[in-house]
Each structure stands twice: as structure tokens, then as C-alpha cells.
Design an enzyme around this catalytic site. Structure first.
Site, PDB file in Angstrom:
ATOM      1  N   CYS A 153       0.920  -1.216   0.012  1.00  0.00           N
ATOM      2  CA  CYS A 153       0.163   0.066   0.109  1.00  0.00           C
ATOM      3  C   CYS A 153       0.749   1.322   0.002  1.00  0.00           C
ATOM      4  O   CYS A 153       2.219   1.213   0.233  1.00  0.00           O
ATOM      5  CB  CYS A 153      -0.966   0.024   1.037  1.00  0.00           C
ATOM      6  SG  CYS A 153      -2.076  -1.577   1.276  1.00  0.00           S
ATOM      7  N   ARG A 154       0.259   2.325  -0.264  1.00  0.00           N
ATOM      8  CA  ARG A 154       0.616   3.719  -0.242  1.00  0.00           C
ATOM      9  C   ARG A 154      -0.296   4.659   0.193  1.00  0.00           C
ATOM     10  O   ARG A 154      -1.398   4.432  -0.232  1.00  0.00           O
ATOM     11  CB  ARG A 154       1.129   4.145  -1.935  1.00  0.00           C
ATOM     12  CG  ARG A 154       2.085   3.365  -2.628  1.00  0.00           C
ATOM     13  CD  ARG A 154       3.448   3.469  -2.048  1.00  0.00           C
ATOM     14  NE  ARG A 154       3.711   2.832  -1.023  1.00  0.00           N
ATOM     15  CZ  ARG A 154       4.890   2.867  -0.095  1.00  0.00           C
ATOM     16  NH1 ARG A 154       5.799   3.593  -0.771  1.00  0.00           N
ATOM     17  NH2 ARG A 154       5.141   2.032   0.614  1.00  0.00           N
TER      18      ARG A 154
END
Length: 263
Positions: A2-3
Site C-alpha cells: 500500500c501507499r
């Protein structure tokens, strides 16, 4: 892995945060620069939460890649907010890919995102889950480590815990039960952002009256500062404070907002 990013400051168009920067969150969905193990792209969903003037946040979440959503570009073009939390997701193998698994998770004024993984899921955190009200377990947004992490944190917030201390206690407890976990989280109420850097990258850009916390910088502005591993961050548009997690220490204003402009 994720970011994610969180913004606080003068109202800004969502496009300026999500699409326009050279290494924008949208670009990070297919070409991240600092994943640090676990996945190569973030194509398993996305979400954007923002605070429309004085109200509880609005969330737009989908289970598809952010680059394939036809609605978001137009929505971002016409939406302006002074507080935003957004994320793109890379699902851990075996975990659900569904809309409810995409951050940000929300309740009342709160928005929450988790960048990382809980090692040994689900067995490692069974004792922690057992301490939650049964209703909370039955109504998790999704059967994922991030959703449980949110439930654990939310339980403390509902009991009136200070947000920074609630985040610190939650990630420390999870890290003790699941060593080696990556626990970068963001929590916002639209006025303050609390973040952690545990096993993954987090950077802060503090400028005049605005602050951004992000998994990785979305441009080459020299104002970006990396947050050391094992640190808790509490940020407002004008003040950024950090301290070590798991250690009783005084706050230090070691990332100052003395630049100019905003995203």
C-alpha cells in the site's frame, strides 16, 4: 504494502494531491519507488476521504485499481478540501480484495489508513481480537489485518483515549504480538494527523500553514523529511512533533513548518 498520504492545510483541489505531482499517489499505484518488500504495484483498491467544511468526512472507496476508475478524475477536479486522507492498496496474499478492505476506514470524525502487514495473521493477534466487543468483530469492514487494526484503535478512541496515545498503544501492542509487522498508520480527525513509521517508509513535508505525511514523497521538493523508523508523528498545519514509540520521551518539534506554499 500500500501507499497512503494525509494532507492538512489551506483548501486544495484533490487533483493537486492525487494526480498532478510527478510521483503522485496515482502513479505510486503502478510505479511505487519505495515498497520495501511485499508487492510491486498497488492495484487492489483505493480510497479517498476528505472533510467538507466543518462536516464529518466523505469517503470514496473502490476495489479496483485507482488508474482504472472513471469517476475519480472528475470528482477530484471539482472537490476541494483542507484535510484529506487517501490510499492505494496492495493486498497481502490471501486477504480479501473488496471495497470494504480499502482505506480509509471511517467513523465519525476519524479517518484511518494502514500501510504494511501484520505478521502471522490471523493467529498472532487472536488474543487482541478476543478483547474486542463481539459486535466489533462481527462488523469489521473486511476480514483483513488492516480492518482489525482499525477496530483495535477505534475501541480505544471510543473509550476517550488521546489519539496519539491510542495509536502508540495499538501499534506497540500489535508489534509485541506479531514481531516483524510493518505498521505505518495514519489517523486524522480533519485537524490533526497522527502517523507511525514501523518497518516501512514515511515522509513529512511541512510548509507554511500546511503539512503532508506520505509513504513516499510525491515530488522532489527538498522540504520532504524522512521519519525515522520506530517514530510516532503528530502533525497540524503549523506544528509537527515526533517521539520514539515504546519509550517515555518528551515531544520534540524536530520537523518544523518553516517553508512556503502548500501542495
Amino acid at each position: 504494502m500500500c501507499r497512503h498520504l494525509a494532507y492538512l492545510g489551506p483548501p486544495v483541489n484533490l487533483r493537486a494531491l492525487l494526480f498532478d505531482p510527478p510521483y503522485s499517489l496515482v502513479r505510486q499505484s503502478w510505479q511505487p519507488r519505495d515498497m520495501r518488500g511485499g508487492g510491486t504495484i498497488n492495484a487492489d483498491g483505493f480510497g479517498v476521504g476528505w472533510y467538507p467544511g466543518g462536516h464529518d468526512p466523505v469517503c470514496y472507496r473502490r476495489a479496483r485499481p485507482i488508474w482504472g476508475d472513471r469517476t475519480l478524475p472528475a470528482l477530484a477536479e471539482v472537490t476541494t478540501a483542507g484535510a484529506v486522507l487517501a490510499a492505494v492498496r496492495s493486498a497481502t496474499v490471501g486477504m480479501a480484495v473488496q471495497e470494504g478492505a480499502a482505506a480509509p476506514f471511517a467513523e465519525g470524525r476519524w479517518l484511518f489508513s494502514h500501510n504494511g502487514v501484520v505478521r502471522g495473521w490471523p493467529d498472532s493477534v487472536v488474543p487482541l481480537a478476543a478483547a474486542l466487543p463481539v459486535r466489533d468483530l462481527l462488523t469489521l469492514d473486511a476480514p483483513t489485518d488492516s480492518a482489525l487494526l482499525w477496530a483495535l484503535l477505534r475501541h480505544r478512541l471510543r473509550a476517550g483515549a488521546d489519539p496519539a496515545e491510542a495509536v502508540a498503544a495499538t501499534v506497540t501492542e500489535v508489534a509485541e504480538h506479531a514481531p516483524g509487522s510493518r505498521l505505518n498508520v495514519l489517523l486524522s480527525d480533519g485537524r490533526t494527523v497522527v502517523g507511525t513509521a514501523i518497518g516501512h517508509a514515511l515522509s513529512v513535508r511541512a510548509t507554511s500553514g500546511a503539512v503532508v505525511l506520505a509513504s513516499e514523497p510525491y515530488d522532489d521538493d527538498p522540504a520532504w523529511r524522512p521519519v525515522p523508523d520506530g517514530q510516532l508523528v503528530v502533525a497540524t498545519p503549523t506544528v509537527v512533533r515526533t517521539r520514539a514509540l515504546g519509550v517515555t520521551a518528551a515531544w520534540s518539534q524536530d520537523i518544523s513548518a518553516n517553508g512556503k506554499g502548500h501542495p
